[in-house]
Design an enzyme around this catalytic site. Structure first.
Site, PDB file in Angstrom:
ATOM      1  N   VAL A  14      34.959  44.900  31.450  1.00 43.84           N
ATOM      2  CA  VAL A  14      35.062  44.734  30.074  1.00 43.84           C
ATOM      3  C   VAL A  14      36.084  43.697  29.590  1.00 43.84           C
ATOM      4  CG1 VAL A  14      34.012  46.999  29.072  1.00 43.84           C
ATOM      5  CG2 VAL A  14      36.533  46.830  29.519  1.00 43.84           C
ATOM      6  N   GLY A  15      37.011  43.566  30.552  1.00 42.97           N
ATOM      7  CA  GLY A  15      38.028  42.519  30.547  1.00 42.97           C
ATOM      8  C   GLY A  15      39.498  43.039  30.327  1.00 42.97           C
ATOM      9  N   LYS A  38      48.788  48.583  39.010  1.00 42.02           N
ATOM     10  CA  LYS A  38      47.280  48.993  39.022  1.00 42.02           C
ATOM     11  C   LYS A  38      47.413  50.189  40.485  1.00 42.02           C
ATOM     12  CE  LYS A  38      42.761  47.420  39.245  1.00 42.02           C
ATOM     13  NZ  LYS A  38      42.364  47.558  38.025  1.00 42.02           N
ATOM     14  N   SER A  42      39.297  49.056  44.022  1.00 43.18           N
ATOM     15  CA  SER A  42      38.492  48.903  45.001  1.00 43.18           C
ATOM     16  C   SER A  42      37.639  47.579  44.789  1.00 43.18           C
ATOM     17  CB  SER A  42      37.361  49.962  44.931  1.00 43.18           C
ATOM     18  OG  SER A  42      37.058  50.250  43.752  1.00 43.18           O
ATOM     19  N   GLU A 116      47.183  49.326  34.635  1.00 41.50           N
ATOM     20  CA  GLU A 116      45.693  49.088  34.264  1.00 41.50           C
ATOM     21  C   GLU A 116      44.868  50.083  35.273  1.00 41.50           C
ATOM     22  OE1 GLU A 116      41.990  46.124  35.389  1.00 41.50           O
ATOM     23  OE2 GLU A 116      44.025  45.383  35.460  1.00 41.50           O
TER      24      GLU A 116
END
Length: 227
Positions: A14-15, A38, A42, A116
């Site tokens: 989704v960005g 982060k 993966s 994120e």
């Protein structure tokens, strides 16, 4: 200790990284020391015998290449699967302790940390953890990135419900509506912003057109102020 935001999404692709990078550049330009984290990735690429996460690289570059890529994303796996399954394919396991301890460096050395997640709130990040577990433990308000495509109203409202009902509830700073790709024939892109603004309790903070920036000025620093 640093302020921070946890960037989650209504799903995969989704960005989140694009929006997180925009926020990082905004804060860095304002003179803030920005850390980006982060916890796990993966679907990583192999280069010179080492795995690289394109998401981690984008975040690292947006924050001015502070410290090392290994500190940005300490756990990387090759298979394009949920991290615990990607790890299993390599005969490994996601280190649940490192998911958490990897944040502490950024908390201690930066003014602001952007975390994120991998996928949506209920996407698994280890055999026993979801992104929502990390978001709850880290304590940063959520920025929910929603894709500006048909179906985003349902997906966004479901994400908000999960956030509100997970354990004691997760604080939500707001929503960013992002157009992750060039949309040729989806008339919903013209109405999704108005519909989300009308139906969601957390505010619609901004909209991002494909390849562009925020359509409104957002005070990310204040949104992350500890409650």
């Amino acid at each position: 200790m640093a302020r921070g935001l946890f960037i989650t999404g209504t799903g995969t692709g989704v960005g989140k990284t694009y929006v997180a990078a925009l926020i990082a550049r905004t804060l860095t330009s304002a003179g803030k020391r920005v850390g980006v984290y982060k916890p796990v990735a993966s679907g990583c690429d192999s280069r010179d015998g080492r795995l690289e996460s394109s998401d981690a690289i984008a975040l690292w570059e947006a924050a001015g290449r502070a410290r090392t890529l290994e500190q940005v994303c300490p756990q990387m796996f090759a298979a394009p699967l949920a991290p615990h399954l990607a790890a299993r394919a390599e005969g490994r396991r996601v280190d649940q302790k490192l998911l958490r301890s990897g944040l502490e460096f950024w908390r201690a050395t930066c003014d602001f940390v952007l975390v994120e997640g991998a996928g949506g709130l209920m996407s698994p990040v280890s055999d026993d953890d979801y992104n929502a577990d990390l978001a709850e433990e880290f304590g940063f308000p959520l920025v929910v990135v929603a894709a500006n495509v048909l179906g985003t109203i349902n997906a966004t409202l479901q994400t908000l419900i999960v956030a509100d009902t997970f354990r004691e509830g997760l604080e939500i700073a707001g929503i960013v509506l992002n157009t992750p790709r060039l949309v040729v024939s989806d008339p919903s892109v013209e109405s999704n912003a108005d519909e989300l603004a009308r139906r969601c309790v957390p505010p619609l903070l901004a909209e991002v057109k494909h390849g562009g920036g925020f359509d409104a000025e957002v005070d990310w620093w204040s949104l992350a102020e500890p409650k």
